[in-house]
Write an enzyme that holds these catalytic residues in place. Structure first.
Site, PDB file in Angstrom:
ATOM      1  N   SER A 200       0.829  -1.261  -0.019  1.00 49.66           N
ATOM      2  CA  SER A 200      -0.060   0.027  -0.036  1.00 49.66           C
ATOM      3  C   SER A 200       0.803   1.253   0.050  1.00 49.66           C
ATOM      4  O   SER A 200       1.855   1.315  -0.758  1.00 49.66           O
ATOM      5  CB  SER A 200      -1.038  -0.009   1.191  1.00 49.66           C
ATOM      6  OG  SER A 200      -1.912   0.862   1.186  1.00 49.66           O
ATOM      7  N   THR A 201       0.859   2.055   1.093  1.00 48.79           N
ATOM      8  CA  THR A 201       1.500   3.570   1.059  1.00 48.79           C
ATOM      9  C   THR A 201       2.982   3.359   0.912  1.00 48.79           C
ATOM     10  O   THR A 201       3.488   2.507   1.664  1.00 48.79           O
ATOM     11  CB  THR A 201       1.246   4.219   2.362  1.00 48.79           C
ATOM     12  OG1 THR A 201      -0.270   4.165   2.397  1.00 48.79           O
ATOM     13  CG2 THR A 201       2.058   5.450   2.239  1.00 48.79           C
TER      14      THR A 201
ATOM     15  N   HIS B 118      -2.478  -1.101  -3.531  1.00 46.11           N
ATOM     16  CA  HIS B 118      -3.774  -0.185  -3.090  1.00 46.11           C
ATOM     17  C   HIS B 118      -3.582   1.234  -4.323  1.00 46.11           C
ATOM     18  O   HIS B 118      -2.719   1.766  -4.159  1.00 46.11           O
ATOM     19  CB  HIS B 118      -3.892   0.333  -1.864  1.00 46.11           C
ATOM     20  CG  HIS B 118      -4.234  -0.749  -0.949  1.00 46.11           C
ATOM     21  ND1 HIS B 118      -3.773  -0.815   0.450  1.00 46.11           N
ATOM     22  CD2 HIS B 118      -4.785  -2.075  -1.161  1.00 46.11           C
ATOM     23  CE1 HIS B 118      -4.372  -1.786   1.121  1.00 46.11           C
ATOM     24  NE2 HIS B 118      -4.685  -2.754   0.346  1.00 46.11           N
TER      25      HIS B 118
ATOM     26  N   MET C 152      -0.084   1.144   5.011  1.00 49.24           N
ATOM     27  CA  MET C 152      -0.862   1.369   6.580  1.00 49.24           C
ATOM     28  C   MET C 152      -2.017   0.295   6.585  1.00 49.24           C
ATOM     29  O   MET C 152      -2.459  -0.252   5.589  1.00 49.24           O
ATOM     30  CB  MET C 152      -1.411   2.805   6.349  1.00 49.24           C
ATOM     31  CG  MET C 152      -2.032   3.037   7.810  1.00 49.24           C
ATOM     32  SD  MET C 152      -1.457   2.824   9.354  1.00 49.24           S
ATOM     33  CE  MET C 152      -0.617   4.639   9.008  1.00 49.24           C
TER      34      MET C 152
ATOM     35  N   ASP D 216      -4.624  -4.971   5.787  1.00 48.97           N
ATOM     36  CA  ASP D 216      -5.312  -5.625   4.634  1.00 48.97           C
ATOM     37  C   ASP D 216      -4.003  -6.920   4.269  1.00 48.97           C
ATOM     38  O   ASP D 216      -2.777  -6.679   3.960  1.00 48.97           O
ATOM     39  CB  ASP D 216      -5.283  -4.836   3.536  1.00 48.97           C
ATOM     40  CG  ASP D 216      -5.881  -5.515   2.210  1.00 48.97           C
ATOM     41  OD1 ASP D 216      -6.846  -6.350   2.379  1.00 48.97           O
ATOM     42  OD2 ASP D 216      -5.656  -4.976   1.021  1.00 48.97           O
TER      43      ASP D 216
END
Length: 374
Positions: free
Chosen positions: A186-187, A212, A305, A308
């Protein structure tokens, strides 16, 4: 109450500055301490106010946001969230911003600006919160500092940045096509995924990836990686066979998982519900790995973050996969790897630049075992 997150908003639109200030100031844990309509004003404001995070537009007078970001990350690295119409229309600009050190981005809506930004309010403040605790690094940008000729802009120099490390010359051709590599991020994940993929040889097992990202960005992301890697990198297409030497990226706004068709693995891309608030979701992809690939799977959890994919990664491990997580020191945000570790889902925790080598060594030993059985 803990210290508030101090934010400076940089945007040439008075309406956007007003809307973002209002959204930020409605939050109990943050405040907009200043707004600037161009980067030169922003530069002085950052010096005076020392904010925790800045939001930055791309298209502005006197200096565009990409040039400003490049200079900022050389001279005073700090968390930046890009908020711009251009990031949605030109995903290449967004990817360049992430490469230069921006933590994340939010795309302004195409129409109905005021209503659209208010609808994005939760996403905007969530990304500011993440940025405020993210690890900001010079990294790639330090190389540009020393290499940048006088008068060159950060955006033009980025295009001429040092080449990515070449993939290891490991030959894995004897390896069964049953093997699959799963990656979740993600991030901070766009650069982390690049770090893994550029090191993979052309005959690596098939790789499936969930990062993401919203719709409209993953096509450009895949194309950018494809130009850097020995393997073929593409956005996943529903029903296509998953082949060795290829990496498949979940399309933004869709769920992506693996299925079987006879002896082959195939991609399933569908318009499912969000899982763990995400679409695509790492949980969806990793669950399919647990159910269908088992001990032939290898999984990697990269920076991001939240949680998931943590539970599904444990399911993969229980089904026989061998799993890696990026270590805290090399993560932009350690949330997803931390959760995977907490769930007992991880066999090895490694710095980002060591993961591909460890995986290739593991695959090489599996290839040797296969060869001796034949």
């Amino acid at each position: 109450m803990s210290k508030k997150i101090r934010v400076v908003v940089v945007d040439d639109s008075a309406l956007v500055r007003s809307l973002l200030s209002e959204i930020i100031n409605r939050q109990r844990d943050m405040e907009c301490v200043g707004t600037a309509n161009d980067p030169l004003i922003a530069r002085e404001m950052i010096r005076e106010l020392n904010p925790d995070v800045i939001t930055l537009d791309v298209e502005m007078p006197r200096m565009d946001g990409i040039d400003f970001l490049g200079r900022l990350m050389r001279l005073r690295p700090m968390p930046v969230v890009m908020i711009s119409t251009l990031t949605e229309k030109g995903a290449e600009v967004t990817l360049r911003a992430l490469e230069l050190g921006a933590i994340d981005f939010v795309a302004k809506p195409r129409v109905g600006l005021a209503n659209g930004i208010n609808e994005l309010a939760n996403q905007i403040v969530d990304k500011i919160r993440v940025a405020s605790v993210a690890h900001v690094r010079r990294g790639h940008q330090e190389l540009l500092t020393h290499a940048m000729p006088s008068g060159a802009s950060a955006s033009t120099t980025a295009a001429a940045a040092p080449a990515a490390p070449r993939a290891a010359p490991t030959l894995l051709g004897r390896l069964s096509t049953e093997k699959l590599i799963f990656i979740g991020a993600s991030t901070g994940g766009t650069e982390a995924i690049k770090e893994i993929l550029v090191r993979m040889p052309a005959d690596s097992p098939g790789i499936v990836i969930t990062q993401h990202m919203p719709p409209g960005f993953t096509t450009s992301f895949a194309a950018r990686l494809n130009g850097l890697c020995q393997i073929t990198v593409k956005e996943a297409v529903h029903g296509e066979r998953i082949l060795p030497g290829h990496a498949y990226i979940a399309p933004g706004g869709k769920q992506f998982r693996v299925d079987r068709s006879g002896a082959n693995y195939v991609a399933v891309v569908e318009d499912g519900e969000p899982v763990n608030r995400h679409k695509p979701s790492v949980e969806v992809l990793f669950k399919s790995g647990a159910a269908l690939v088992g001990r032939n799977a290898y999984a990697i959890m990269l920076t991001g973050m939240g949680n998931d994919g943590a539970r599904a990664m444990r399911e993969m491990k229980d089904a026989g996969s061998y799993n890696y997580a990026q270590d805290e020191a090399s993560c932009i945000v350690f949330g997803m790897p931390r959760e995977a570790i907490a769930h007992g889902a991880v066999d090895e925790v490694l710095p980002l630049d060591k993961i591909a080598g460890a995986l290739l060594a593991k695959l090489g030993s599996a290839s040797d075992r296969l060869h001796h059985r034949i």
